[in-house]
Design a protein around this motif. Structure first.
Motif, PDB file in Angstrom:
ATOM      1  N   GLY A  67       0.767  -1.238  -0.058  1.00 44.91           N
ATOM      2  CA  GLY A  67       0.097  -0.081   0.073  1.00 44.91           C
ATOM      3  C   GLY A  67       0.956   1.027   0.105  1.00 44.91           C
ATOM      4  O   GLY A  67       0.507   2.178  -0.540  1.00 44.91           O
ATOM      5  N   LYS A  68       1.906   1.147   0.653  1.00 48.11           N
ATOM      6  CA  LYS A  68       2.907   2.607   0.842  1.00 48.11           C
ATOM      7  C   LYS A  68       3.405   2.529  -0.729  1.00 48.11           C
ATOM      8  O   LYS A  68       3.602   3.909  -1.117  1.00 48.11           O
ATOM      9  N   PHE A  69       3.822   1.532  -1.216  1.00 45.22           N
ATOM     10  CA  PHE A  69       4.133   1.710  -2.794  1.00 45.22           C
ATOM     11  C   PHE A  69       3.163   2.570  -3.713  1.00 45.22           C
ATOM     12  O   PHE A  69       3.638   3.591  -4.140  1.00 45.22           O
ATOM     13  N   TRP A  70       2.044   2.002  -3.462  1.00 47.86           N
ATOM     14  CA  TRP A  70       1.037   2.761  -4.359  1.00 47.86           C
ATOM     15  C   TRP A  70       0.821   4.276  -3.960  1.00 47.86           C
ATOM     16  O   TRP A  70       0.682   5.039  -4.814  1.00 47.86           O
ATOM     17  N   ALA A  71       0.918   4.504  -2.704  1.00 47.63           N
ATOM     18  CA  ALA A  71       0.722   5.783  -2.179  1.00 47.63           C
ATOM     19  C   ALA A  71       1.758   6.621  -2.673  1.00 47.63           C
ATOM     20  O   ALA A  71       1.744   7.798  -3.190  1.00 47.63           O
ATOM     21  N   TYR A  72       2.942   6.173  -2.632  1.00 48.81           N
ATOM     22  CA  TYR A  72       4.112   7.066  -3.002  1.00 48.81           C
ATOM     23  C   TYR A  72       4.255   7.290  -4.439  1.00 48.81           C
ATOM     24  O   TYR A  72       4.325   8.203  -5.122  1.00 48.81           O
ATOM     25  N   ALA A  73       3.810   6.025  -5.427  1.00 50.19           N
ATOM     26  CA  ALA A  73       3.921   5.986  -6.933  1.00 50.19           C
ATOM     27  C   ALA A  73       2.877   6.920  -7.437  1.00 50.19           C
ATOM     28  O   ALA A  73       3.035   7.842  -8.336  1.00 50.19           O
ATOM     29  N   LEU A  74       1.577   6.932  -6.785  1.00 52.52           N
ATOM     30  CA  LEU A  74       0.562   7.755  -7.230  1.00 52.52           C
ATOM     31  C   LEU A  74       0.704   8.996  -6.970  1.00 52.52           C
ATOM     32  O   LEU A  74       0.279  10.047  -8.038  1.00 52.52           O
ATOM     33  N   SER A  75       1.217   9.404  -5.653  1.00 58.30           N
ATOM     34  CA  SER A  75       1.417  10.727  -5.374  1.00 58.30           C
ATOM     35  C   SER A  75       2.525  11.540  -6.365  1.00 58.30           C
ATOM     36  O   SER A  75       2.471  12.759  -6.698  1.00 58.30           O
ATOM     37  N   GLY A  76       3.522  10.733  -6.548  1.00 64.17           N
ATOM     38  CA  GLY A  76       4.677  11.165  -7.689  1.00 64.17           C
ATOM     39  C   GLY A  76       4.042  11.320  -8.712  1.00 64.17           C
ATOM     40  O   GLY A  76       4.569  12.399  -9.668  1.00 64.17           O
TER      41      GLY A  76
END
Length: 296
Positions: A67-76
């Motif tokens: 979930g942290k990956f998706w949060a970082y990737a999508l915010s980026g």
């Protein structure tokens, strides 16, 4: 020199080339949204195909995405979309070279965001560089024909792009750090593939809602738009590899070499000239870059 330095320089060169192509699209054919969308439409399938081929040849397993990956990737990804739109819009307000230098406030802002979000700090020399760079931004923020210094379109677009590119850089580094793989190509490639696919979908939805004919115009301009996509893919992959290897603030500091490529393009290709005050501001920012490199 370390690998991440070489790939950062390569990424900066490809990014400068992409902005040149987008400036051309903005000036001749497309809206700000269309010129921004062109980088994602043609690069996304190339990135996906490239990482699939690499993982197939090397038999690398597809990593689990938290979930942290998706949060970082999508915010980026969102940050990069908005940042690119700001830069493209800025080209209508100031010349190419000054536009790119405004964008370079991202180094300072990336350092601050990296400290807050990822806990990655910079040295005391980094603080000195921040002060020098800010002085350069103050000079560059003057509109060419007078008017408000900070409260003008050029300053708003430029500083906004710097902040948003900082969000993007920190988000992408955070995403790469969440992937449990010893292969830097896998970490960078998967992060990039996810981000560009998301960016293509969200930009297509936005244009379909707000400017239905623009997607067709992007496709019709495929000769230039496809080159935007290719240069975007090469530059983004370079940034993602560097982010997977090193602190995002340091990567962006080395990436300031883009300024050299920018002024060569501005002078020889676009036939643009900068004012003495703009040159002084640019010089201060270059000094801040050198201080940051010493701080590495």
């Amino acid at each position: 020199m370390a690998l991440w330095i070489y790939v950062s320089i390569f990424a900066a060169f490809m990014q400068n080339l992409r902005f040149m192509l987008q400036k051309h699209l903005k000036a001749t054919k497309l809206s700000t949204g269309g010129a921004t969308f062109s980088r994602f439409l043609f690069s996304s399938p190339l990135v996906a195909l490239g990482i699939w081929a690499y993982m197939s040849v090397t038999n690398a397993p597809f990593p689990a995405l938290s979930g942290k990956f998706w949060a970082y990737a999508l915010s980026g990804g969102i940050g990069q979309i908005l940042a690119t739109a700001c830069v493209v819009a800025l080209f209508a307000e100031r010349n190419f070279a000054v536009g790119i230098v405004f964008k370079k406030t991202e180094v300072v802002l990336t350092a601050l965001l990296g400290l807050v979000v990822l806990g990655e700090g910079v040295s005391s020399l980094g603080v000195v560089a921040i002060v020098i760079g800010f002085a350069g931004v103050v000079l560059l923020s003057d509109p060419p024909k007078g008017g408000a210094r900070f409260f003008n379109k050029a300053a708003g677009f430029g500083l906004g792009s710097g902040l948003l590119f900082g969000v993007s850089a920190v988000g992408y580094r955070g995403a790469a750090l969440q992937i449990d793989s010893p292969d830097v190509i896998v970490r960078a490639g998967v992060s990039l593939a996810v981000a560009t696919a998301f960016q293509t979908l969200i930009m297509a939805a936005w244009l379909a809602w707000r400017d239905k004919g623009e997607i067709g115009r992007v496709v019709a301009s495929w000769r230039v738009s496809s080159l935007v996509g290719v240069t975007s893919m090469c530059g983004s992959f370079g940034w993602f590899v560097a982010f997977a290897l090193q602190n995002a603030a340091y990567v962006k500091a080395v990436g300031q070499v883009e300024l050299v490529f920018t002024f060569l393009a501005s002078y020889f290709i676009f036939k643009e000239r900068s004012t003495p005050k703009e040159l002084a501001g640019i010089a201060l920012i270059v000094v801040s870059i050198l201080v940051l490199v010493v701080a590495l």
